[in-house]
Design an enzyme around this catalytic site. Structure first.
Site, PDB file in Angstrom:
ATOM      1  N   LYS A  16       5.597   9.128   8.455  1.00 46.56           N
ATOM      2  CA  LYS A  16       5.519   8.576   9.806  1.00 46.56           C
ATOM      3  C   LYS A  16       6.648   9.084  10.724  1.00 46.56           C
ATOM      4  O   LYS A  16       6.618  10.218  11.173  1.00 46.56           O
ATOM      5  CB  LYS A  16       5.467   7.048   9.714  1.00 46.56           C
ATOM      6  CG  LYS A  16       4.202   6.541   8.956  1.00 46.56           C
ATOM      7  CD  LYS A  16       4.160   5.037   8.885  1.00 46.56           C
ATOM      8  CE  LYS A  16       3.114   4.557   7.910  1.00 46.56           C
ATOM      9  NZ  LYS A  16       1.744   4.576   8.418  1.00 46.56           N
ATOM     10  N   ASP A  34       9.454   2.799  -1.295  1.00 47.45           N
ATOM     11  CA  ASP A  34       8.482   3.450  -0.411  1.00 47.45           C
ATOM     12  C   ASP A  34       8.815   3.051   1.021  1.00 47.45           C
ATOM     13  O   ASP A  34       8.399   1.995   1.485  1.00 47.45           O
ATOM     14  CB  ASP A  34       7.062   3.055  -0.788  1.00 47.45           C
ATOM     15  CG  ASP A  34       6.052   3.707   0.153  1.00 47.45           C
ATOM     16  OD1 ASP A  34       4.845   3.472  -0.023  1.00 47.45           O
ATOM     17  OD2 ASP A  34       6.473   4.439   1.077  1.00 47.45           O
ATOM     18  N   TYR A  73       0.868  -1.184   0.000  1.00 50.93           N
ATOM     19  CA  TYR A  73       0.000   0.000   0.000  1.00 50.93           C
ATOM     20  C   TYR A  73       0.898   1.225   0.000  1.00 50.93           C
ATOM     21  O   TYR A  73       1.891   1.272   0.745  1.00 50.93           O
ATOM     22  CB  TYR A  73      -0.881  -0.008   1.247  1.00 50.93           C
ATOM     23  CG  TYR A  73      -1.720   1.234   1.457  1.00 50.93           C
ATOM     24  CD1 TYR A  73      -1.425   2.124   2.501  1.00 50.93           C
ATOM     25  CD2 TYR A  73      -2.809   1.525   0.646  1.00 50.93           C
ATOM     26  CE1 TYR A  73      -2.192   3.268   2.716  1.00 50.93           C
ATOM     27  CE2 TYR A  73      -3.588   2.674   0.861  1.00 50.93           C
ATOM     28  CZ  TYR A  73      -3.268   3.536   1.896  1.00 50.93           C
ATOM     29  OH  TYR A  73      -4.030   4.670   2.108  1.00 50.93           O
TER      30      TYR A  73
HETATM   31  P1  KE4 Z   1      -0.285   8.329   4.642  1.00 57.28           P
HETATM   32  O1  KE4 Z   1      -0.908   9.052   3.456  1.00 57.28           O
HETATM   33  O2  KE4 Z   1      -1.315   7.504   5.400  1.00 57.28           O
HETATM   34  O3  KE4 Z   1       0.533   9.251   5.532  1.00 57.28           O
HETATM   35  O4  KE4 Z   1       0.814   7.309   4.073  1.00 57.28           O
HETATM   36  C1  KE4 Z   1       0.409   6.358   3.106  1.00 57.28           C
HETATM   37  C2  KE4 Z   1       1.393   5.200   3.125  1.00 57.28           C
HETATM   38  C3  KE4 Z   1       2.343   5.119   2.119  1.00 57.28           C
HETATM   39  N1  KE4 Z   1       3.248   4.117   2.104  1.00 57.28           N
HETATM   40  C4  KE4 Z   1       3.249   3.164   3.070  1.00 57.28           C
HETATM   41  C5  KE4 Z   1       4.265   2.056   3.003  1.00 57.28           C
HETATM   42  C6  KE4 Z   1       2.294   3.205   4.123  1.00 57.28           C
HETATM   43  O5  KE4 Z   1       2.303   2.234   5.071  1.00 57.28           O
HETATM   44  C7  KE4 Z   1       1.351   4.241   4.159  1.00 57.28           C
HETATM   45  C8  KE4 Z   1       0.270   4.330   5.232  1.00 57.28           C
HETATM   46  N2  KE4 Z   1       0.203   3.242   6.148  1.00 57.28           N
HETATM   47  C9  KE4 Z   1      -1.078   3.000   6.767  1.00 57.28           C
HETATM   48  C10 KE4 Z   1      -0.901   1.804   7.715  1.00 57.28           C
HETATM   49  N3  KE4 Z   1      -0.964   0.583   7.054  1.00 57.28           N
HETATM   50  C11 KE4 Z   1      -1.622   4.191   7.466  1.00 57.28           C
HETATM   51  C12 KE4 Z   1      -2.748   3.903   8.431  1.00 57.28           C
HETATM   52  C13 KE4 Z   1      -4.076   4.346   7.877  1.00 57.28           C
HETATM   53  O6  KE4 Z   1      -4.290   4.243   6.653  1.00 57.28           O
HETATM   54  O7  KE4 Z   1      -4.904   4.778   8.705  1.00 57.28           O
END
Ligand code: KE4
Length: 439
Positions: A274, A246, A151
């Protein structure tokens, strides 16, 4: 302090959930928080300190989702709190350049030699979306390769599922994603280099970039097979495509320099999020200078953001990275030891209870898959008994241990987790596996 027994009462959280559902779809601002994958009603967090969360009813939980990764130094880590407070006294945002942006950038580039230049954004989604636009501009190509189970945020082109074959274009992974956009993305099996070879053979000189989580966290934790990352690097270099690592989740977590440091591989572009913001909204995309200089205002690739480089977020990121840089020799061995103890201690309880479990772990990110395993790609992860995981999650939550609310997420811990938390978690798991067996 051990988690409380019997099951906690959560009347205030239930009332807050009903109120939230008046304003937000599902009562949440991000879907996974609604607990739909595990059942039960999500507690509302009131406060947090170190490794512990306190909910609106005063119940306490050991935190194993760490705000989905950022809280590697524990909640309310004093240097981070003080840095945010200090910055806030000079206003929360200017929308103009500040020295703090380069102060944080210096620390990011010191940890990531692959990043010669970068740009701050406000989320991981923005970071990956921008990196892909840059890759398409740099190569003049349109197709993007991603991997099943990875993701990368919710931009249209990355909400794509695998088509019928490895060389067939993706299908929309969400309502609202047009087929025309999904058809520009190939979703391939992770840890399968021949599938990537086949995709390049089927689409010569048309693939702009390959983007991946170098350690998958979003299918649950799936480490790269030996040689996989190096193979992707060689393949993309040979084919003139960019490799986008990523590291939004793995950055500064699996090592100070993330997976690129841990596995000794290079990438053309890196995305971060993060931990780099210390819990405040920060995303990063960066890489080779020649690529990054394609960005406006000097180049033709447009990208922008009102709160990019926000001074409070920069302050939190600087306080977080400087602590990690100054104490890396202690922090990462400690995280490794604590995570090993809790991941393997719980697995031992599963074995004792006769519950099939596969543990995948890289440093302080791991997943207990409720399947005999192995789990080396998303198809194998999907064989997990999600109902059993749901029973485990609910029993652990009632015992004061808050795991990520999905079988297909990684668990995290930070420097505030210690022997007391490990022992309490293993004790809670011993009872929770009985709930799993009871069905
Ligand atoms: P954000 O847009 O949520 O800050 O980041 C997206 C993203 C991009 N790349 C990786 C590898 C990620 O894990 C994420 C976001 N991770 C999720 C947890 N699996 C965020 C939690 C959520 O969606 O509420």
């Amino acid at each position: 302090m051990s988690p409380q027994f019997p099951a906690p009462v959560r009347t205030r959280s239930k009332a807050l959930q009903q109120r939230a559902e008046r304003f937000f779809p599902g009562g949440v601002n991000s879907p996974v928080r609604a607990f739909r994958a595990v059942g039960g009603a999500p507690p509302f967090v009131q406060s947090a300190q170190g490794a512990w969360l306190t909910d609106a009813d005063g119940n306490r939980y050991i935190d194993y989702f760490s705000s989905w990764g950022p809280m590697i130094l524990g909640h309310a880590f004093p240097p981070v709190v003080e840095a945010i407070q200090r910055a806030a006294r000079s206003s929360a945002s200017f929308g103009a350049s500040t020295a703090a942006e380069a102060d944080l950038a210096e620390r990011v580039t010191a940890c990531y030699p692959a990043i010669e230049k970068l740009r701050f954004v406000s989320s991981g989604t923005e970071a990956t979306m921008s990196a892909i636009r840059l890759a398409r501009a740099a190569t003049g190509r349109k197709i993007i390769v991603k991997f099943e189970g990875c993701y990368h945020g919710h931009s249209d082109g990355l909400l794509v599922k695998a088509g019928s074959g490895v060389a067939t274009f993706g299908i929309p992974g969400s309502a609202g994603v047009p087929e025309e956009i999904a058809h520009l993305t190939l979703a391939l099996p992770y840890n399968d280099l021949p599938a990537v070879e086949a995709a390049f053979a089927a689409h010569p000189n048309a693939i702009a970039a390959v983007i991946l989580e170098p350690v998958v966290g979003n299918a649950g934790c799936i480490p790269p097979a030996p040689g996989y990352l190096a193979g992707l690097r060689a393949l993309t270099a040979r084919e003139g495509a960019l490799l986008i690592a990523d590291e939004v989740m793995t950055g500064f977590r699996v090592a100070l320099g993330g997976a690129l440091e841990l596995y000794g591989v290079d990438a053309d572009l890196v995305t971060l999020g993060k931990i780099v913001g210390g819990g405040l909204p920060v995303g990063v995309f960066g890489g080779k200078r020649g690529l990054m200089d394609l960005l406006a205002p000097i180049g033709p690739v447009y990208q922008a953001g009102t709160l990019s480089g926000n001074p409070l977020a920069m302050a939190a990121g600087i306080a977080t990275l400087s602590y990690l840089q100054d104490h890396a020799a202690q922090v990462y061995p400690q995280l490794e030891a604590t995570a090993k103890a809790v991941a393997e201690g719980v697995a031992a309880e599963a074995a004792r209870a006769g519950v099939p479990l596969t543990v995948n772990r890289v440093g302080a990110m791991w997943t207990w898959f409720f399947t005999p395993g192995p789990v080396t790609d998303y198809a194998q992860a999907a064989l997990s008994d999600t109902a059993a995981f749901g029973r485990f999650h609910r029993a652990m939550l009632d015992a004061g241990v808050w795991l990520p609310p999905s079988q297909f997420e990684a668990a995290f811990l930070g420097t505030a987790h210690g022997e007391e938390e490990v022992a309490a978690t293993i004790a809670a798991a011993r009872a929770a596996f009985q709930a799993v067996i009871a069905g």
